[in-house]
Design an enzyme around this catalytic site. Sequence first.
Site, PDB file in Angstrom:
ATOM      1  N   HIS A  23       0.858  -1.195   0.000  1.00 55.13           N
ATOM      2  CA  HIS A  23       0.000   0.000   0.000  1.00 55.13           C
ATOM      3  C   HIS A  23       0.891   1.241   0.000  1.00 55.13           C
ATOM      4  CE1 HIS A  23      -3.863  -1.982   1.854  1.00 55.13           C
ATOM      5  NE2 HIS A  23      -3.730  -2.231   0.567  1.00 55.13           N
ATOM      6  N   HIS A  79     -11.939  -9.359  -6.176  1.00 59.75           N
ATOM      7  CA  HIS A  79     -11.621  -8.040  -5.601  1.00 59.75           C
ATOM      8  C   HIS A  79     -10.797  -7.278  -6.631  1.00 59.75           C
ATOM      9  CE1 HIS A  79     -10.316  -4.978  -2.867  1.00 59.75           C
ATOM     10  NE2 HIS A  79      -9.237  -5.574  -2.385  1.00 59.75           N
ATOM     11  N   GLU A  81      -8.799  -4.568  -6.231  1.00 59.93           N
ATOM     12  CA  GLU A  81      -7.573  -3.851  -5.882  1.00 59.93           C
ATOM     13  C   GLU A  81      -6.414  -4.405  -6.720  1.00 59.93           C
ATOM     14  OE1 GLU A  81      -6.876  -3.501  -1.638  1.00 59.93           O
ATOM     15  OE2 GLU A  81      -5.471  -1.842  -1.958  1.00 59.93           O
ATOM     16  N   ASP A  83      -3.457  -5.369  -6.445  1.00 61.36           N
ATOM     17  CA  ASP A  83      -2.612  -6.521  -6.108  1.00 61.36           C
ATOM     18  C   ASP A  83      -3.258  -7.845  -6.523  1.00 61.36           C
ATOM     19  OD1 ASP A  83      -4.387  -5.753  -4.029  1.00 61.36           O
ATOM     20  OD2 ASP A  83      -3.341  -7.022  -2.593  1.00 61.36           O
ATOM     21  N   HIS A 145     -12.235  -6.372   2.214  1.00 58.43           N
ATOM     22  CA  HIS A 145     -12.198  -5.112   2.942  1.00 58.43           C
ATOM     23  C   HIS A 145     -12.547  -3.895   2.070  1.00 58.43           C
ATOM     24  CE1 HIS A 145      -8.054  -3.604   1.535  1.00 58.43           C
ATOM     25  NE2 HIS A 145      -8.338  -4.661   0.814  1.00 58.43           N
ATOM     26  N   ASP A 164      -8.888 -11.299   0.176  1.00 54.26           N
ATOM     27  CA  ASP A 164      -8.067 -10.741   1.255  1.00 54.26           C
ATOM     28  C   ASP A 164      -8.394 -11.344   2.625  1.00 54.26           C
ATOM     29  OD1 ASP A 164      -6.314  -8.922  -0.008  1.00 54.26           O
ATOM     30  OD2 ASP A 164      -7.896  -7.439  -0.194  1.00 54.26           O
ATOM     31  N   TYR A 192      -2.153  -8.505  10.121  1.00 55.81           N
ATOM     32  CA  TYR A 192      -2.969  -8.230   8.926  1.00 55.81           C
ATOM     33  C   TYR A 192      -4.383  -7.833   9.347  1.00 55.81           C
ATOM     34  CZ  TYR A 192      -4.849  -9.712   4.269  1.00 55.81           C
ATOM     35  OH  TYR A 192      -5.447  -9.797   3.045  1.00 55.81           O
ATOM     36  N   HIS A 225      -3.503 -13.866  -0.184  1.00 59.82           N
ATOM     37  CA  HIS A 225      -2.146 -13.599   0.311  1.00 59.82           C
ATOM     38  C   HIS A 225      -1.796 -14.696   1.312  1.00 59.82           C
ATOM     39  CE1 HIS A 225      -2.087  -9.483  -1.288  1.00 59.82           C
ATOM     40  NE2 HIS A 225      -3.223  -9.232  -0.672  1.00 59.82           N
TER      41      HIS A 225
END
Length: 397
Positions: A23, A79, A81, A83, A145, A164, A192, A225
């Site tokens: 991030h 998701h 995002e 990554d 999230h 996530d 995390y 992850h």
Amino acid sequence: MKRLIKNEVYWVGITDWELRKFHGDEYSTDRGSSYNSYLIRDEKTALVDTVWVPFGEKFVDNLAAEIDLKKIDYVIANHAEVDHSGALPELMRRIPDVPIYCTSNGARCLSGHYHQDWNYHTVRTGDHLNLGSRELVFIEAPMLHWPDSMFSYLTEDNILFSNDAFGQHYATEFLFNDKVDQCELFAEALKYYANILTPFNRLVRKKIEEFLSLELPLDLICPSHGVIWRDNPGQIVEKYLEWSNEYCENQITIIYDTMWNGTKCIAENIAEGLTSAAPAVAVKLYNSAKTDKNDIVAEVFKSKAVVVGSPTINKGILTSIAGLMEEMRGLGFRGKKAAMFGCYGWSGEATKRIGELLDRSGFTVVDEGFKAQWTPTDQAKDDAADYGRNLIAQFDI
Ligand code: FEO
């Protein structure tokens, strides 16, 4: 290289051994991370999530070495995002018409990131995708999230692709939770949760309770992850239920910054007082200017109470404490007590300022704090220890 997880379900992700900040510079990843992508082969073939942008081309090349990309029937984007979606531009360049299954917020996010008119198929909780002998069932998971997040569940093999949720920033040569050091694994999983999911505690509980009410058998939880939960996957679900419910251990954390070691001296004496009054409580001290902020957040997450100190400078507080307070405001801790302290020369506003910031961040501030003028005298040190002893009762410990 693809790695078999179960019955023609493969891990096809990237392990990022070098990653130390995530991030941007916001999150420390001392043990690296991984971007987990999964390939499900059946009568139809589905790819679940991809990887972070810098690895996009390598990921697609690796995938093409394992499977003719034209044989991928569906892409699942749990998701948006970057990554997890970062390889989509390269992948979709090669297979532009393949449908991408995601939530409506997911489609909005992906469009916002990549400005491409891909073939989106938006789904809602309970929608199914038939792969042949198995189905993928989609479960929206907003704010676990991001608003677009969702889970995908593979029937027959009982695999939850949770993105996530249940993840850890943890690079390892092993795929599964039973193969790694358990202390490291749970330290990373807690860090995390504390740093990413704390603001969404209520929604985490609600989503887990909703998922458990479906009574779906669970053989594997495959996050995006870190390691896959194979050995007793319910254990991380139980942890999330604990962590999302105003979690604390028998711990008090003292956080301070210091200019000429006066505030540090007071911190150490308050710690002595706390320990002498409650020897069973773990009392930990961190200098916020010298300690990683995400590690401090994880310690705060475990604490029943925090004691925060700064000397007064320019009628305010030192910037490392101010930055940490802003971090804690965003996380919105609940059910924790707090007190303040600090040395000063002339005016001594720091304790009041810290108290305001702690209150704004959801802590229950128990008093006006402890102040010492100039270099702490022996009397001031004794008073600080007394203050620590008295805090135990104020903290209801
Ligand atoms: Fe929300 Fe791992 O990205």
